[in-house]
Design an enzyme around this catalytic site. Structure first.
Site, short mmCIF file in Angstrom:
data_model
loop_
_atom_site.label_atom_id
_atom_site.label_comp_id
_atom_site.label_asym_id
_atom_site.label_seq_id
_atom_site.Cartn_x
_atom_site.Cartn_y
_atom_site.Cartn_z
N HIS A 1 -10.71 41.52 -1.14
CA HIS A 1 -11.93 42.32 -1.12
C HIS A 1 -13.15 41.40 -1.12
CE1 HIS A 1 -9.78 46.02 -3.06
NE2 HIS A 1 -9.65 46.00 -1.74
N LYS B 1 -9.73 40.24 6.68
CA LYS B 1 -10.87 40.76 7.42
C LYS B 1 -11.98 39.70 7.52
CE LYS B 1 -10.28 45.67 6.36
NZ LYS B 1 -10.90 46.89 5.79
N ARG C 1 0.14 48.56 -1.68
CA ARG C 1 -1.05 47.75 -2.03
C ARG C 1 -1.73 48.33 -3.27
NH1 ARG C 1 -5.03 44.36 0.37
NH2 ARG C 1 -7.18 45.10 0.26
#
Length: 306
Positions: A278, A182, A255
């Site tokens: 993250h 991301k 995950r």
């Protein structure tokens, strides 16, 4: 969206461009934002608020209350209120609105509960069943499915990240894979021996599906193009359904299992955060709550003086 007032349409289109061009959010994320904000704009338009500039905090709370009355779960309300805060923070910074009505908007609290678990025994059965199917498959499909299953659990990567992998992202010598996550953040994740063996087996037969549309994609669909996320999800669900004892949690279950099993095995939280991609350690910390809850549950069940 086309039924909305021009002021709403213009603001939402500009915000979508901001997500795509400035923040480089994925299509999936942008679609979620768009859905939530169109819902808000439609609700407020029906109440006579025909543009972002006239929205008040009371309007936003009324919209969330209507969503709650309609049966929306706390997690859904939390996501929608987050989308609204991001939109109005941007709108205020860009001069679209004179003040930010969402600055004091609170999200509903979402209780943390122990989710279903894929145990290591479950996963051993899943991979044994997948390997058996691959041995019976005369084409490359079985090997591909085993490889993507092994990779999802070995690395904890997201489905979108797996679908975006290229052949050159694999480093066979170091036993790692380069992942673009991301926000275009790149990370390198180690591979275990089973995943490396499964990937090698797939790469050896990948050429059987290669077409002019394949490009450098690591995982291919049966027609030769880059594999679609829906195909990955179907493979995972079918593999989990083949093991009656395993909960059908889909790709995110792999995950989740990877992170939980790492922490239970003694891995430090920062390493797990890096492997999962993250941006915030707080996101990873939910897995510490899960493992702690599991330990407490085991204590209450087994200890004679619990």
């Amino acid at each position: 969206m086309e039924e909305l007032d021009e002021r709403w349409r213009t603001a939402l289109h500009r915000f979508d461009d901001h997500l795509r061009l400035d923040l480089r959010r994925s299509e999936h994320t942008r679609t979620a934002y768009r859905s939530d904000l169109v819902s808000l704009a439609t609700h407020l338009s029906e109440a006579g608020v025909n543009g972002p500039g006239g929205v008040t905090l009371r309007d936003l709370r009324g919209w969330l209350a209507a969503q709650h009355a309609g049966g929306a779960a706390p997690a859904t309300l939390q996501r929608r209120s987050g989308a609204v805060r991001v939109f109005f923070r941007w709108a205020h910074a860009q001069g679209v609105v004179d003040r930010d009505p969402a600055a004091s908007l609170k999200s509903p609290k979402v209780g943390r509960r122990l989710p279903p678990e894929l145990t290591q025994a479950d996963l051993q059965q899943v991979y044994a069943a997948a390997s058996a199917r691959a041995a019976e498959d005369e084409g490359p499909g079985g090997r591909r499915d085993v490889a993507l299953l092994e990779l999802l659990y070995a690395t904890g990567i997201r489905v979108s990240e797996l679908c975006g992998l290229d052949v050159d992202d694999l480093d066979h010598e170091r036993g790692t894979v380069r992942v673009l996550g991301k926000g275009n953040r790149e990370r390198v994740v180690p591979l275990g021996r089973p995943a490396r063996a499964a990937l090698d087996a797939w790469v050896q037969v990948r050429h059987q599906w290669v077409t002019s549309d394949s490009g450098p994609a690591l995982f291919l669909g049966a027609r030769g193009g880059r594999i679609d996320p829906r195909v990955v999800r179907r493979v995972v669900h079918a593999s989990l359904e083949a093991v009656p004892e395993a909960p059908d949690l889909g790709p995110h279950g792999l995950r989740h299992a990877m992170a939980t099993h790492l922490l239970e095995g003694g891995a430090d939280l920062r390493s797990v955060q890096e492997m999962l991609g993250h941006s915030s350690l707080a996101t990873t910390q939910i897995y510490t709550h899960v493992t702690s809850d599991r330990l407490r549950a085991a204590f209450r069940q087994a200890h004679p003086r619990a």
